[in-house]
Design a protein around this motif. Structure first.
Motif, mmCIF file in Angstrom:
data_model
loop_
_atom_site.group_PDB
_atom_site.id
_atom_site.type_symbol
_atom_site.label_atom_id
_atom_site.label_comp_id
_atom_site.label_asym_id
_atom_site.label_seq_id
_atom_site.Cartn_x
_atom_site.Cartn_y
_atom_site.Cartn_z
ATOM 1 N N GLY A 117 0.797 -1.222 0.000
ATOM 2 C CA GLY A 117 0.000 0.000 0.000
ATOM 3 C C GLY A 117 0.826 1.266 0.000
ATOM 4 O O GLY A 117 0.476 2.244 -0.651
ATOM 5 N N TRP A 118 1.902 1.267 0.743
ATOM 6 C CA TRP A 118 2.681 2.513 0.895
ATOM 7 C C TRP A 118 3.798 2.659 -0.133
ATOM 8 O O TRP A 118 4.147 3.757 -0.510
ATOM 9 C CB TRP A 118 3.292 2.598 2.298
ATOM 10 N N PHE A 148 2.217 0.351 -4.344
ATOM 11 C CA PHE A 148 1.004 0.906 -4.956
ATOM 12 C C PHE A 148 1.244 2.249 -5.659
ATOM 13 O O PHE A 148 0.883 2.410 -6.827
ATOM 14 C CB PHE A 148 -0.098 0.987 -3.898
ATOM 15 N N TRP A 202 -3.981 14.936 -6.604
ATOM 16 C CA TRP A 202 -4.074 14.232 -5.315
ATOM 17 C C TRP A 202 -2.973 14.722 -4.378
ATOM 18 O O TRP A 202 -3.125 14.752 -3.171
ATOM 19 C CB TRP A 202 -3.932 12.725 -5.548
ATOM 20 N N ILE A 218 1.139 10.204 -0.872
ATOM 21 C CA ILE A 218 0.111 9.225 -1.224
ATOM 22 C C ILE A 218 -0.976 9.162 -0.143
ATOM 23 O O ILE A 218 -2.119 8.794 -0.395
ATOM 24 C CB ILE A 218 0.741 7.840 -1.503
#
Lengths: 752, 214
Positions: B33-34, B37, B168, B172
């Motif tokens: 995820g960190w 991704f 964004w 992240i």
């Protein structure tokens, strides 16, 4: 110890917990929502500077002003030009969707030469130099033996482009330039015969208060459609009345204040019946008729013969009972129409059926125009005006060498301008027949027209075009004629070129519109004016000498002279204060009078000519009558509908590929036809498979079919949908003008 | 060892394994995820050639010299070739980027296909005029100190949405320190709330979502 199910579950739980502690689920959710709201395949026009170009639409002869919105160099929207004298901000759906012609798939992208069989669709791309060299060589070769065997079909009468064609043909040595006639030609001849003027008609409809329309498709494309829509709205707002005389419930009839349904083809009879009532009751404008008209009373000619005037002609032959019997309109209704027409403040009577593409019967135009004379609305507010033909093109005649002189001295193959049809400029309706009867046409040039689709006659037209050895199309689109041509030299579309567009039909003020490049050419096309000039230069000799201009733009600038500046900045040039000549100056004949009848066309001994408009076919074999049904939603001229406009055609006109015909339920019952079922429609000209649309709005004994469908070329959005009405009808020459007057044809409808 | 003890030992080592796998799952998903991704989500694209804002800003009078408002009030955004061509008809200086610009674009009258870091999704209606002209905001609030940069950073394109990573934000997790670190809807909304901006669209008079999504 073994790694078991519990370990696996534990791994998954750990993974889930870990994932929840990362941005992954939230970020993915966010991205997916953006993705679904702005699908990447949805076209998004690129951002850029908004700019507008004013131009003139050329998709019909209406001459509407357009304002094209652009983002940087890309045109994104066409709108009606605000405060334009023709359309004042309005625009029809075809005009609005014109960008689909510019960017759509039906363009001819470069000059092309046929390599396969005709119509097979196999082409070789060639350079412009090679294409022009080939055309010039071909024309030079033919010129050596018979220059008159080169024919040309084009679409407009006025402006520099049609004049370039006229000049080219004159310098080349062929009289066979055919400009497709419309109701404008019939009106011009009416003005010539009845008013003695060489002019064009204008209708001050914005100020009319009572409009008696004999089948004009006021809301179906007659004249400049946007102007007519706005005029109609104005009548509604200001208490003006529209009476529509037509055998079927067209959109115009449906939106009229009164719809008078009559037997098809008896419009002229009804007009004279109304005239009879007006004269009998003494309701006509005595000031005008007595002082400014001739041929109203009986007279003795210079030859000593007695001629019957219009008054006694109609009083005798067009009594309400006779007219009621012929037209199917009751005597009371005829009386009412006459009373309302003369009693109205500013009445006007209009002729020219549907969109006005078929010139029609000159007797009908004259009978209708006689009503205008009886109420004295000639050159009056709300009435029928005359305007001079545009005269800004002062090139002079080109020098003709002996070859050209000899060629130009030969008779026209279409019979126009002969003693019989002296006032007629061209009769493209007789072209196919002439070719089939052996008239020599070695080369045919086609510009702005699509005769393989628009010419009536079905098989005869196809046969004639097969006989012509060499066909050159200047069409920007792959239409039916281009598809069957030997050489295509594509013109720019109207959104990529300069062209002057003067005198739209029916406008009561003189105007010149300017079409100009909205975007740079999207394909390897060339202005047809440039193609002509280059071809002439390549040919050499006197043809070259007739074209001294460097290119079309130079020719246009030089021709327009001082007018160029205004046209360039405003997009049009108008004389808004125009007033037509007063009655004592209005009529060009020696007598300076309006001629109801005169010696050259007195019909005292020829009464039945009015009572029976000719229709082809044997009533025994073909018991029904087929008429066209025209619509704003189907472009029936040379250029086919855009894909957007095709989508607006209702399912009871065209469903998938099948066309429907309107039939009255009573007629359907008599022939065992059911709603929605297939039927075989045949006429003396051809056959087609159709489906039946039962409709109370059409008179029994008639069949109405949409025009503008059944295209075979263009693009997959258009092609092979429905049937081409022109394949089912044949031209019928009008006895006076020789122009096509066929308003219908006898037909048979059988269950299939 | 009794049967009970044996079972207990088995269970103990079983629990250890279960915990181990829990941790394995946890760590690998955290790493995914960190670390993985963001790398997978964004593709790196380079601009057609590099551009030095700082040099240009020294020569002109503020951002609006190049990023200007048109006469009709719309915002021109990234300059078009026509603006650059006055100075760059000939090669200026000796950088390779300058040579690419002049030879490939100026000489051929080809617009430079710049990748725009701050382009919002098409469903968003955003008016520079309303923010800069009416609201009096400066460029830095949303765009940061781009004017002093000497080179262009790589453009990172979101493989799902096709838009730039700058919307964004680089982080992240969506954590921002400066106003210009992120350009998401919530950032717009927060600023509108703080400044008490009119809550209805000027064009449609509708509120809430319809202020920006017309």
């Amino acid at each position: 110890m073994k790694i078991g199910r519990r370990c696996f579950l534990s791994f998954l739980i750990g993974g889930a917990a870990g994932t929840a502690l990362t941005p992954l689920p939230w970020k993915l959710t966010d991205d997916l929502s953006i993705w679904t709201q702005t699908w990447p395949w949805t076209p998004v026009p690129p951002d850029g500077e908004i700019n507008y170009v004013n131009s003139t639409c050329m998709l019909c002869s209406g001459g509407c002003g357009i304002t094209v919105r652009k983002i940087d160099d890309r045109a994104v929207k066409i709108e009606g030009m605000k405060d334009h004298p023709v359309n004042n901000g309005g625009l029809c759906i075809m005009g609005l969707s014109g960008l689909q012609l510019l960017y759509g798939p039906r363009r001819v992208k470069e000059p092309m030469k046929r390599v396969g069989e005709r119509g097979e669709g196999r082409w070789e791309k060639i350079s412009w130099d090679a294409a022009i060299a080939e055309l010039a060589q071909k024309l030079n070769t033919v010129r050596g033996s018979s220059p008159e065997s080169v024919a040309c079909i084009t679409d407009e009468s006025f402006g520099t482009v049609p004049h370039l064609f006229k000049r080219f043909m004159a310098a080349y040595g062929s009289p066979n330039l055919m400009i497709t006639p419309t109701i404008q030609d019939s009106y011009e001849q009416t003005l010539k015969l009845m008013q003695g003027v060489d002019g064009i008609p204008g209708f001050d409809l914005e100020n009319s208060k009572f409009v008696l329309s004999f089948g004009c498709g006021i809301l179906e494309g007659w004249g400049s459609s946007s102007r007519m829509f706005q005029a109609h709205s104005r009548w509604t707002e200001t208490g003006g009345k529209l009476v529509q005389v037509e055998p079927r419930l067209s959109v115009t009839a449906a939106k009229a204040d009164k719809w008078v349904s009559l037997n098809p083809g008896t419009e002229a009879v009804l007009a004279l019946g109304i005239a009879q009532v007006i004269i009998k009751d003494g309701l006509y404008n005595k000031d005008f008729v007595e002082k400014h008209c001739a041929g109203f009373e009986d007279w003795e000619g210079e030859d000593g013969k007695k001629y019957q005037g219009f008054k006694n002609f109609v009083l005798e032959a067009f009594t309400p009972d006779t007219v009621a019997r012929l037209t199917g309109v009751s005597a009371n209704m005829i009386q009412d129409l006459a009373t309302n027409f003369v009693g109205a403040e500013k009445p006007i009577a209009l002729a020219g059926r549907g969109k006005g593409y078929t010139p029609g019967s000159l007797h009908e135009f004259m009978a209708v125009h006689a009503l205008n004379a009886l109420v004295g609305n000639i050159n009056q507010e709300g009435g029928v005006w005359t305007l001079d033909r545009p005269d800004y093109i002062g090139w002079g005649e080109p020098a003709q060498d002996p070859v050209a002189q000899k060629g130009n001295g030969t008779p026209r193959i279409d019979g126009a301008g002969t003693e019989r049809y002296a006032n007629t400029r061209s009769m493209v309706n007789t072209f196919a027949e002439a070719v089939n009867n052996g008239a020599a046409v070695e080369v045919l040039l086609v510009s702005g027209e699509n005769p393989c689709y628009t010419l009536r006659g079905g098989e005869a037209v196809k046969k004639a075009f097969e006989k012509i050895p060499y066909i050159v199309s200047f069409s920007p689109y792959m239409d039916e004629t281009a598809a069957g041509a030997d050489l295509i030299l594509p013109n720019h579309t109207y959104l990529e070129r300069y062209q002057d567009v003067p005198a739209p039909f029916g406008l009561p003020i003189p105007i010149i519109g300017m079409t100009r490049p909205v975007v740079k050419p999207q394909c390897d096309s060339k202005h047809v004016g440039d193609t002509l000039i280059l071809t002439a230069k390549k040919m050499g000799g006197s043809v070259r000498d007739a074209f001294g201009w460097e290119n079309y733009e130079a020719c246009l600038k030089e021709t327009l002279g001082d007018l160029w500046g205004t046209l360039e900045s405003d997009g049009f040039l108008v004389n808004a204060d125009y007033t037509p000549p007063a009655w004592d100056m209005a009529f060009g004949d020696e007598s300076k009078k309006f001629q109801f009848f005169n010696e050259s066309y007195a019909h005292g001994n020829n009464k039945d000519i009015f009572s029976q408009l000719r229709i082809e076919g044997d009533p025994g074999a073909f018991p029904l009558i087929l008429v066209p049904a025209e619509s704003m939603r189907i472009a029936s001229g040379p250029v086919a509908d855009t894909p957007f406009v095709m989508k607006t055609i209702p399912d009871n006109v065209l469903k998938d590929k099948e066309i429907f015909v309107e039939v009255n339920p009573a007629t359907a019952a008599a022939y065992g036809l059911r709603d929605g079922k297939s039927a075989a429609l045949s006429t003396p000209a051809g056959r087609a498979r159709v489906r039946v649309n039962l409709c109370e709005g059409i008179r029994p004994g008639m069949v109405a079919m949409a025009t503008g469908l059944g295209r075979s070329a263009n693009s997959r959005y258009i092609a092979n949908k429905g049937v081409n009405f022109n394949d089912l009808i044949r031209p019928v020459p009008d006895p006076i003008s020789g122009l096509d007057s066929a308003w219908g044809i006898r037909a048979k409808l059988e269950r299939a | 060892m009794s049967a009970i003890e044996e079972k207990k030992a088995k269970t103990d080592s079983g629990a250890g394994f279960i915990l181990l796998f829990f941790i394995l799952g946890l760590v690998s998903s955290l790493l995914t995820g960190w670390v993985a991704f963001p790398k997978l989500l964004y593709s790196q694209k380079s601009q057609p050639f590099d551009f030095n804002h700082a040099i240009h800003l020294d020569m002109v009078d503020g951002c609006e010299s190049c990023h200007f408002f048109r006469e009709d009030g719309t915002y021109a955004g990234v300059p078009k070739l026509a603006q650059c061509i006055d100075c760059h008809e000939e090669v200026q200086g000796g950088t390779e980027d300058e040579a690419i610009f002049v030879e490939e674009y100026v000489a051929n009258y080809r617009e430079v296909p710049w990748l725009i870091y701050s382009e919002q999704p098409d469903c968003v209606f955003f008016s520079h005029a309303a923010h800069v002209k009416s609201g009096g905001m400066d460029c830095v609030t949303c765009h940061g100190n781009i004017g002093t940069s000497t080179s262009l950073k790589p453009y990172e394109e979101n493989r799902i949405t096709g838009y730039s990573r700058d919307i964004w934000g680089k982080n992240i997790a969506g954590i921002k320190k400066n106003t210009w670190d992120r350009m998401k809807m919530d950032d717009c909304a927060a600023c509108h709330r703080e400044n008490g901006v009119k809550q209805n669209s000027v064009q449609t008079h509708k509120g809430a979502c319809f202020v920006c999504h017309k």
